[in-house]
Structures are given as structure tokens and as C-alpha cells.
Scaffold this motif. Sequence first.
Motif: not given
Length: 426
Positions: A83-85, A27-28, A33-38
Motif C-alpha cells: 500500500w505504501d509503494l 477503492q482500487l 488488510l491481511p486477506i487482500v492486496n491493493p
Amino acid sequence: MSQQLIDWMEDARRRTLALIEGLDSAQLMGPKLPIVNPLRWEIGHAAYFYEYWILRQHLGENPVHARVDELYNSITIAHDDRWDLPLPSLEDTLAYMRAVHDRVRRHVEQDGPDPQRDYLLEYAIYHEDMHDEAFTYTRQTLAYPTPAIGAVPADLMQGRLEGDAQIPGGTFLLGATPEDGFVFDNEKWAHPVEVRPFAIARAAVSNAEYAAFVEAGGYADPQYWDEEGLAWLQEAGLEHPRYWRRAGEGWEMRRFDRWEPLPPDAAVIHVCWHEARAYCRWAGRRLPTELEWEVAAAGQPGADGGLSSGKRRYPWGDAAPAPELANLDGRALGTIAVGALPAGDSAFGCRQMIGNAWEWTEDTFGPYPGFTPDMYEDYSQPLFGNTKVLRGGAWTTRGRMIHNTWRTYYGPERNDVFAGFRTCAL
């Protein structure tokens, strides 16, 4: 002021921690999605803002960790790459946040007065507050459990307020002045504008009022939608607001991960600019301009029947926000009745112009005359021309930062944020 800033910084950190409490590792991170950040990235980014501007740019310290620029600089790291960092674990991310906050606090306590440092600290606190609001709508977007930040107030869920406030025309100073204290670059500076007399709803549109539009076939009738709005509607595929569903002959709404009966008197929320304008066409109304919104919130009637030269910092005056004045700080876990909290009325009798729901205005976000960016150059100007202005704050917004001249901005398609609206007579 320095001690207050320390208290605010610690309060912002507590709110950040409350908004991630109970979420697992999946969940973290969440879906791309373009409207949220991880969320795990966003926690580190909020801490990085303090470090970069206060500890490094102002005080000349070395980075707390060697790779923070590669991980948390939102200007250089594209949204979809976050998300890929190689992000640190949650435990290490929170340790980084604590290390940054401890260093900042130590400087404030030991170094004595420093107006520039304190300006940057206030900026960083509000930056974290804004991300905390984003954490909250991320939990709503992804149907995560309700955060433990408040409780629905049963005594504030009933009551409407009918009619329009009649606002006189005249000259009005739109925007903030240097005497207003901390303001963002897009609020600078107050400049005289002429406003014609207008009539604006005393209250925001309620769920019941919006449901009447839905039940009248508003989402199916193209006459209420302009070309851009109709294109958005067809792509979205909606027949009603994003978080509503039919329940027998009535409606339910989703509050985080739970479906509940739709409270009829509460302010409608999670509707986009296109939806707000379609409702207005159906109702024979219109959205207020940004100027009209600020006049209704901050203006005062003059002795001659026109507008006074004075302005209020908040609709009710200069006193800081309090629970009896505005629905802020996450206390209510959602919008309350549009007729609640009469003590917060503006001089013209408009209710809840601060708090409850961000309110869409007609205007495209742009600079005021003579605009120059502040030190964080990408705060405002990249959004000029392609977003719409919202005013007033929402139930999630922190009371320490919101005031009548505050401007925020989202794309006209955003119905995930805590936005509603009020209307004006044609």
C-alpha cells in the motif's frame, strides 16, 4: 495450442479489466488488510509475472519499465508494504499490462514453436486467473459493487440431492501424471495409496442445512469446536457465517454490496475450515480426507466391485468443463443449488465436485513423495504444513485451469474465500 494460449491470455486480461471496472481510485487501493492486496498493485503484479518469466527469464529481454522489480515482485515485497509503494496511476498500470501482453503475443505469433515459452505462458495465464478470483473475493470482502461478469441463474437455484455415495476401497493413484499436461508442482506425481471404503455426501452442504446448525446454537455451543476452532470463534466474534444476517424469521446474505434472501438450496460458502468441522461434529459427520475427495471425484468402480485402475480428468469424464456440467467462470455470480447440473456427476454419483464452491478437506497441505518445486519455487512449499487443502474450484474459478487433481490451500481461519464443504459418514 499457441493460438489458444493467446486467446486465453486476452480473455484473462478482459476478466481483469471487468473486475476493476467502475471502481474509483480509493477503492482500487482499499484498506490495508491481511486477506487482500491493493487492487492497483495486484493488476501490475499479474502483468509482471508474464514479463518476468517469459520476456526476461526465458527470452532475455530488458524490463519493460526500470522499476518493476521494486514495485511488483511479490517474493521481495512484504504484503503490508504494497500500500505504501510509489505505484503508477491506473492508466499507467494498464498501459504497462498492455505493453507486456503485446510483447508476449508478438513473440508467440512470430517466433514459432517454443514449448518452454508456452509452458511459462500457460503458467502465467493461470496465475492471472487465480488473481482474478482474488479480485472477486476482494470485491466481496470490501462490499464493492457486483462485477459485470455474469447473472444469477433463477432456473438453477432450487434442488437438493440427499444421501451418500458408497465408495469401495482399494489402491488409488493420488495426484497427476506426466500425461495430464500442465500441472502445478504440488500435484506431482501420482503415487499409489490405499483407501478404505467410505461414504461421502453426494452433494455439498446447502445454506438450509448449515442454517439448521446455526439455529440449533452451533456457534454458541463449545462442544462442536476443538480448542483451536474455539479460539478462532471467540476472536472472530461470529454467531453465524460472515456474510449472513437475520431477516425476520429467516436469513439474508450479502452478495457484494447487496443484501438478498438466502437461497436455501445453494451451496453454503464463505465458511472456514473451523466452521466446517464444527458443523460436521453437530451433524455426526466428518470432512473427507484429500485422498477420499479425489477418489470420489476421479475414481471409477472396477468390475470386481473395487476401484478401477483408471481415473477421470473431471468428475464427468474427459470433456472440457461446460455450463451444463459445472458452475465455473463467474457465470452465476455465486453458488447455485447443490442438486443442479446432474450431467456433471462423478462415476460414483457425486455432484458438483468441480465448481460451485471450493471444498475443505480434513488434511493439512503438504508435498507428495519426491516433491521438487517448479521454477516458481514459492508457489507451494512456503504453505506446506500451515494451510489446509481445498479441492474442486468455485463459481469464480476458470474452467480452463481446474481439474480433479488440482490442489489449493488456505489457512483454516479463512472465511473470506469461496469455500464450502461436503461431509463423510463417520
